[in-house]
Design an enzyme around this catalytic site. Structure first.
Site, PDB file in Angstrom:
ATOM      1  N   HIS A 170     -24.268  21.919 -36.663  1.00  0.00           N
ATOM      2  CA  HIS A 170     -23.962  20.479 -36.716  1.00  0.00           C
ATOM      3  C   HIS A 170     -23.821  20.001 -38.149  1.00  0.00           C
ATOM      4  O   HIS A 170     -23.236  18.956 -38.406  1.00  0.00           O
ATOM      5  CB  HIS A 170     -25.003  19.649 -35.947  1.00  0.00           C
ATOM      6  CG  HIS A 170     -26.290  19.444 -36.671  1.00  0.00           C
ATOM      7  ND1 HIS A 170     -27.186  20.463 -36.898  1.00  0.00           N
ATOM      8  CD2 HIS A 170     -26.839  18.342 -37.236  1.00  0.00           C
ATOM      9  CE1 HIS A 170     -28.231  19.988 -37.565  1.00  0.00           C
ATOM     10  NE2 HIS A 170     -28.044  18.709 -37.786  1.00  0.00           N
ATOM     11  N   LYS A 176     -36.564  21.133 -38.409  1.00  0.00           N
ATOM     12  CA  LYS A 176     -37.266  20.881 -39.669  1.00  0.00           C
ATOM     13  C   LYS A 176     -36.346  20.168 -40.672  1.00  0.00           C
ATOM     14  O   LYS A 176     -36.710  19.153 -41.261  1.00  0.00           O
ATOM     15  CB  LYS A 176     -37.689  22.245 -40.222  1.00  0.00           C
ATOM     16  CG  LYS A 176     -38.617  22.221 -41.377  1.00  0.00           C
ATOM     17  CD  LYS A 176     -38.857  23.621 -41.949  1.00  0.00           C
ATOM     18  CE  LYS A 176     -39.428  24.597 -40.960  1.00  0.00           C
ATOM     19  NZ  LYS A 176     -39.948  25.820 -41.635  1.00  0.00           N
ATOM     20  N   LYS A 206     -32.002  31.729 -39.441  1.00  0.00           N
ATOM     21  CA  LYS A 206     -33.102  32.605 -39.848  1.00  0.00           C
ATOM     22  C   LYS A 206     -32.605  34.033 -39.831  1.00  0.00           C
ATOM     23  O   LYS A 206     -31.726  34.385 -39.046  1.00  0.00           O
ATOM     24  CB  LYS A 206     -34.278  32.475 -38.872  1.00  0.00           C
ATOM     25  CG  LYS A 206     -35.590  32.909 -39.449  1.00  0.00           C
ATOM     26  CD  LYS A 206     -36.125  31.825 -40.351  1.00  0.00           C
ATOM     27  CE  LYS A 206     -37.530  32.017 -40.775  1.00  0.00           C
ATOM     28  NZ  LYS A 206     -38.108  30.760 -41.266  1.00  0.00           N
TER      29      LYS A 206
HETATM   30  N1  GLU Z   1     -38.609  30.343 -44.947  1.00  0.00           N
HETATM   31  C1  GLU Z   1     -38.885  28.986 -45.235  1.00  0.00           C
HETATM   32  C2  GLU Z   1     -39.068  28.195 -43.947  1.00  0.00           C
HETATM   33  O1  GLU Z   1     -39.371  28.750 -42.916  1.00  0.00           O
HETATM   34  C3  GLU Z   1     -37.889  28.374 -46.213  1.00  0.00           C
HETATM   35  C4  GLU Z   1     -36.481  28.325 -45.759  1.00  0.00           C
HETATM   36  C5  GLU Z   1     -35.486  27.878 -46.847  1.00  0.00           C
HETATM   37  O2  GLU Z   1     -35.913  27.548 -47.938  1.00  0.00           O
HETATM   38  O3  GLU Z   1     -34.298  27.866 -46.542  1.00  0.00           O
HETATM   39  O4  GLU Z   1     -38.991  27.002 -43.922  1.00  0.00           O
END
Ligand code: GLU
Length: 473
Positions: free
Chosen positions: A67, A96, A108
């Site tokens: 999005h 988040k 991820k």
């Molecule tokens: N691995 C971290 C998280 O789970 C940071 C991810 C990032 O900085 O893109 O939020």
């Protein structure tokens, strides 16, 4: 969790999502689109090990939501990595980012290896090959998908990624923005290393500054004097512990995978860290009691518990024995939905991962902006502001006939440098996000807990963004 059990982490995330979706006005189709993982890349590639053996490596990159572009999220190295887990963690990234107003879709990555079992050279080969696979399928790039550190990875791995990417894409002007969490010399930003732990502290502090919430929990307002247990002394746990300690909390317990230590009088996080570094174990720290079974530390007496390691550490089995009044989820998914129900019924306040550990991605956003703008924060305005402040101060001294102390002078004159800007940007982001979630929770009487409130905030933001894109007329 292994793939052959019934358990699904992604299923848990969907359950929490569905619970919250009932408090929103969006139709089923939009909700289904938000929940689904948009793209899943599962790869296997061979790497020659130091002893000449060829090992086939299993790895993933999941883009949960398009999005907004680019997608954003860390890469973890762990023996437990599987597709379900990466999908769950990618979804959490979408929510988040939405809550903290960081304009990315969630993603991820995961490589199914125990990094302790490989040499640095082997890890470098695995990381570089993984990056090449991502490039081949257009799963990495400053405008498409931007990885970062996660469990088992750090600045070193990010440096290998940016080097591989820029080698394969010569002349790409924004190439440095293909990954965040890099060393400063490779385009990183000051403040990224401590960002997640610092964000956890800012979020918990904001909750603890609310008189009503603290009164309901039978606690005094503020962090001062609170007893804290931290599980995990990695980057996130270590820095959270340090900030709590600096704010006057007592770190009474620290857990690592080899065991845990407890001292009701409090322990110095830095000293524990040094002790572990020199002895190879957290155990036998002077003045502290050893707890052989690491997870037992979660059940010890404290006010605030900070799980900062892996998922599912608080589950149906141990939830009832948790004594903490507040749990700040520094890790991703440390509490199962069943445990969540038990804790809510007990009146434990759970501050959810989904925004509490967003400090990392927030500062990643600052790093990415720095890479795209090709200039260090504060470079243009620092000297200008210092000169101006100095001038204002001198004028005030002349007009008042009084002088400020040298330490006050230094403080007032100080112009914005990168670290100050990053820390204050993070503080502002965490305070606003925490307040927004708490207000949503308060304003809907039926929302049972803060996690559901956080999902409601996230769903509303992602759905609005889809609606504004015109995808769902
Ligand atoms: N691995 C971290 C998280 O789970 C940071 C991810 C990032 O900085 O893109 O939020």
């Amino acid at each position: 969790m292994s793939e052959n059990t019934e358990y699904s982490f992604f299923g848990d995330v969907c359950k929490s999502f569905d619970k919250a979706a009932k408090f929103t006005k969006w139709d089923k189709g939009i909700l289904e689109q938000i929940k689904a993982c948009n793209a899943v890349f599962r790869m296997r590639f061979p790497v020659k090990m130091d002893d000449g053996r060829i090992e086939v490596i299993e790895a993933y990159r999941v883009q949960h939501s398009h999005h907004k572009a680019p997608c954003k999220g860390g890469i973890r190295f762990a023996a437990e990595v599987n597709q379900d887990e990466v999908m769950a963690l990618a979804s959490l990234m979408t929510y988040k980012c939405a809550i903290v107003n960081v304009p990315f879709g969630g993603a991820k990555g995961g490589i199914k290896i125990n990094p302790r079992k490989y040499s640095a050279y082997e890890l470098e080969k695995i990381t570089r090959r993984y990056t090449s696979e991502l490039v081949k399928k257009n799963f990495i790039g400053p405008g498409t998908d931007v990885p970062a550190p996660d469990y088992g990875t750090g600045e070193r791995e990010m440096a290998w990624i940016v080097d591989t990417y820029t080698t394969l894409k010569p002349g790409e002007i924004d190439g440095l923005g293909c990954v965040t969490g890099k060393p400063i010399t490779q385009g990183g930003v000051r403040g990224r290393r401590e960002a997640t732990g610092m964000g956890v502290f800012f979020g918990v502090r904001e909750v603890c500054s609310n008189d009503d919430v603290m009164k309901n929990l039978g606690l005094t307002t503020g962090i001062l004097g609170k007893k804290v247990i931290v599980q995990g002394l990695g980057n996130v746990g270590y820095h959270s512990g340090i900030y709590f300690q600096d704010a006057g909390a007592k770190i009474v317990g620290i857990a690592e995978y080899e065991g845990a230590i407890y001292n009701p009088e409090g322990m110095d996080v830095d000293e524990v860290f040094q002790h572990r570094k020199s002895t190879g174990s957290i155990l036998n720290f002077p003045g502290a009691q050893n707890i052989e079974k690491s997870t037992a530390a979660l059940e010890m007496e404290c006010d605030i518990l900070i799980p900062a390691a892996l998922e599912n550490v608080i589950n149906e089995e141990n939830a009832n024995r948790i004594k903490a009044k507040i749990i700040g989820e520094a890790a991703n998914g440390p509490i199962t939905p069943e445990a969540d129900e038990i804790l809510n019924a007990k009146g434990t306040l759970v501050i959810p991962d989904m925004f509490l550990n967003a400090g990392g991605v927030t500062v990643s956003y600052f790093e990415w902006l720095k890479n795209l703008s090709h200039v260090r924060y504060g470079r243009l305005e620092k000297r200008f502001t210092e000169n101006l402040n100095s001038h204002i101060l001198s004028q005030m001294e002349v007009l008042s006939g009084k002088q400020v102390s040298p330490s006050e002078r230094e403080f007032i004159m100080h112009g914005p440098d990168e670290i100050s800007l990053v820390h204050s940007g993070l503080e502002e982001t965490m305070i606003s996000a925490t307040r927004e979630v708490m207000e949503t929770w308060k304003s809907h009487h039926n929302i049972p807990d803060m996690r559901t409130a956080a999902y409601v905030v996230a769903i509303n933001k992602v759905a609005t963004s889809y609606a504004e894109l015109g995808i769902f007329p």
